[in-house]
Structure formats: structure tokens, C-alpha cells
Design an enzyme around this catalytic site. Sequence first.
Site, mmCIF file in Angstrom:
data_model
loop_
_atom_site.group_PDB
_atom_site.id
_atom_site.type_symbol
_atom_site.label_atom_id
_atom_site.label_comp_id
_atom_site.label_asym_id
_atom_site.label_seq_id
_atom_site.Cartn_x
_atom_site.Cartn_y
_atom_site.Cartn_z
ATOM 1 N N HIS A 195 24.878 27.309 84.205
ATOM 2 C CA HIS A 195 23.807 26.371 84.517
ATOM 3 C C HIS A 195 22.897 26.300 83.286
ATOM 4 O O HIS A 195 22.485 27.352 82.752
ATOM 5 C CB HIS A 195 22.976 26.875 85.693
ATOM 6 C CG HIS A 195 23.624 26.712 87.040
ATOM 7 N ND1 HIS A 195 24.873 27.175 87.326
ATOM 8 C CD2 HIS A 195 23.164 26.118 88.176
ATOM 9 C CE1 HIS A 195 25.148 26.876 88.597
ATOM 10 N NE2 HIS A 195 24.133 26.236 89.138
ATOM 11 N N GLU A 198 18.846 22.300 83.735
ATOM 12 C CA GLU A 198 18.440 21.806 85.060
ATOM 13 C C GLU A 198 16.913 21.769 85.033
ATOM 14 O O GLU A 198 16.311 20.709 84.970
ATOM 15 C CB GLU A 198 18.970 22.733 86.158
ATOM 16 C CG GLU A 198 18.526 22.349 87.572
ATOM 17 C CD GLU A 198 18.926 23.380 88.644
ATOM 18 O OE1 GLU A 198 19.202 24.551 88.317
ATOM 19 O OE2 GLU A 198 18.923 22.993 89.838
#
Length: 343
Positions: A195, A198
Site C-alpha cells: 500500500h 493512499e
Amino acid sequence: MMNPQLRAIVRGMPKAELHIHIEGSLEPELIFALAERNGVPLGYESVEHLRSAYAFTDLQSFLDIYYAGASVLLKEQDFYDMTQAYLRRAEADNVLHTEIFFDPQTHTARGVAIADVINGIHRACQDSPVSAALILCFLRHLSEEEAFETLEDALPHRDKFIGIGLDSSEVGNPPEKFLRVFARCRELGLHLVAHAGEEGPPAYIRTALDDLKVERIDHGVRCLEDAELTARLAREQIALTVCPLSNTKLRVFDQMHDHNLVQLLDAGLLVTVNSDDPAYFGGYMNDNFDAIFDALPLGLSHAQRLARNGFIAAFLPQAQKDAFLATVDAYFAQHAAAHGIAQ
Ligand code: HPA
Ligand code: ZN
């Protein structure tokens, strides 16, 4: 609103899902059933009370509730039941292939054996008609040493997962914190994702690529703040696993109308659409597709491109990818003609 023919085509098209946290598929009803089955006290008196707590302001406010929900998972069968429920929903949305994240540290911290976590999830995958593979995620708010311990713990089950990811609280926990453990995972032949971008800055996308050597970026929507990085992602065709309903629920974008998915596509990026944590963010794959096609200027050719991208970005042997891509193209050739829509 989208025209009903286009809606039906998008809902029916073959899909790959590449960004789904299995713990985020735990519906409130199953949380309550498992709490009762396992005698785990929940701080909520009813399913409705729990669901009404799903009003998030940012990533951390979600993660606090997500980890509380996962506390009902104790036995191998619990992991099986959760995964089976997700796979049935995925199948209903015409997901043909899925790569499922799981967070072992969320469970081993509560005394659950990693074997029960992995075996329960894996057994449900084997029993499903959906093609499914597993990606073990390290929690980035914990230390790299703890990630190494988790990797050691998981290695007896090396044949049951295909890759490694990085999730949880992004800001303040940059990818480079996990440089050594990702290097080790790379030596082990595991696929790598993280990730990044974000809530965190574009710099985290860069270090995920350069330091961790990941093959896909999960989310990545903030890349557009950096033109050079965007050009690189396009040139190298690094997939972004975008999660539209997650982004609006966690206020990365205020409304779906403000989402940058069309700009990402226009920049030539390999964008995929995914559900992230469907039980918490208002829906599974088709809910995400409905939401973007309702709010954004997307048409039939975008639908085909998004469906294709999911399979292009999947960690599958080329022959299997080609077979799925042929299925996508045949679907569009048939449905576009049947509905008299020019492709
Ligand atoms: N971001 C980071 N960590 C997560 C997420 C997410 O969207 N979902 C579950 N863990
Ligand atoms: Zn995620």
C-alpha cells in the site's frame, strides 16, 4: 446515472480482484455470529449498533474498528467461514480470479496459531470455483523485526501464499522501514506489493518501487501529485489497485465525483478496480463498478479496459492470463453487438 444496458454489461463482465483484505470482508452479521460461537465479548449490543459505528473520517478511524471486528476470529473454521462468504460474493459479481490479502499479525497477537489462519483461508479457496491466491501482509505500524518473525512463522506454509504485501497505518510508516524483510521475501521468490500513496505522499510510492521492489502499488492514487512519478508508472505499466468506495469512505476523496480514476486512466496508467474492505466500505466489486460508472464519465471502452487490466496485473502464468483476457474480449464482442453499442 449510468444507462441500464451499460450497467448490466459492467456487472456481468469477467473480473479479477487484486486488492481485498479478507478481514475486511467480515460482515457485521458474521462478526456477531462468531462472537457468540467463540464467547468473545463485543462492545456493541446489536448488528445495527456495530454497523452505525462505520462512519470513518480517515484510515486510522477505520483500522480501529477493523481490528476490533477481527477479534472474533479464533478457530480455523472461522477463517474458513469468512473466506467462503467472501468468495461466494465475489463469484456473484463475476469475479473469476482474486488475490486475497490476509493480516496474520492481527491474529497471532491474540494467540491464534498462524497455521489456523492460513489453513482456514486456504481451504476455503480450494473449495471455491473462483481462482484464488493469497498474499500475506505485514502490518506497517509494527516493527520490521516483527515482520521477520511473522515470515519465519509462515514459511512452513510457503506453498499456500504467492506474495507479500504491506498494510495498516501508512503515514509515518514509509515502505523503506521494511527494506530488509522485503529483500528476504524477494529471495524466497514471493511476489511483492505494498500500500502506498493512499494517505501517504508520492514519495512512498517511489520507495515502495525502488527500495522494496514491489510489482504493483496498492491504491497509489496520490501519484498524480508527482508528474515524473506518474510518467514512470505509465511507462513501466506498474499496476495501481484502486479502491473507489474505500477512497470516498476514508475521505481520500470527498465524493465519487471527485475521484481521480479517469485522470489516472488518461495518464496511461494500468488502473484496476477493487473493493479493499467490502463489509466496511459499502460494497463488493459490482458496487464499486456501479459507483464509478454512476459518478464519472466512463463508457463501454473503459469497462473493457478495466476488466482487462485486472487480469493483466494478476500474478498468473501468462497462458492463464491470456485465457482470461480472451474471455473478457469475447464477452465484450458478444454483449456490445447484442446491445447495439459501438465499441
Ligand atoms: N489501507 C491500509 N491498511 C488496510 C486497508 C487499507 O485500505 N484495509 C485494511 N488494512
Ligand atoms: Zn487495502
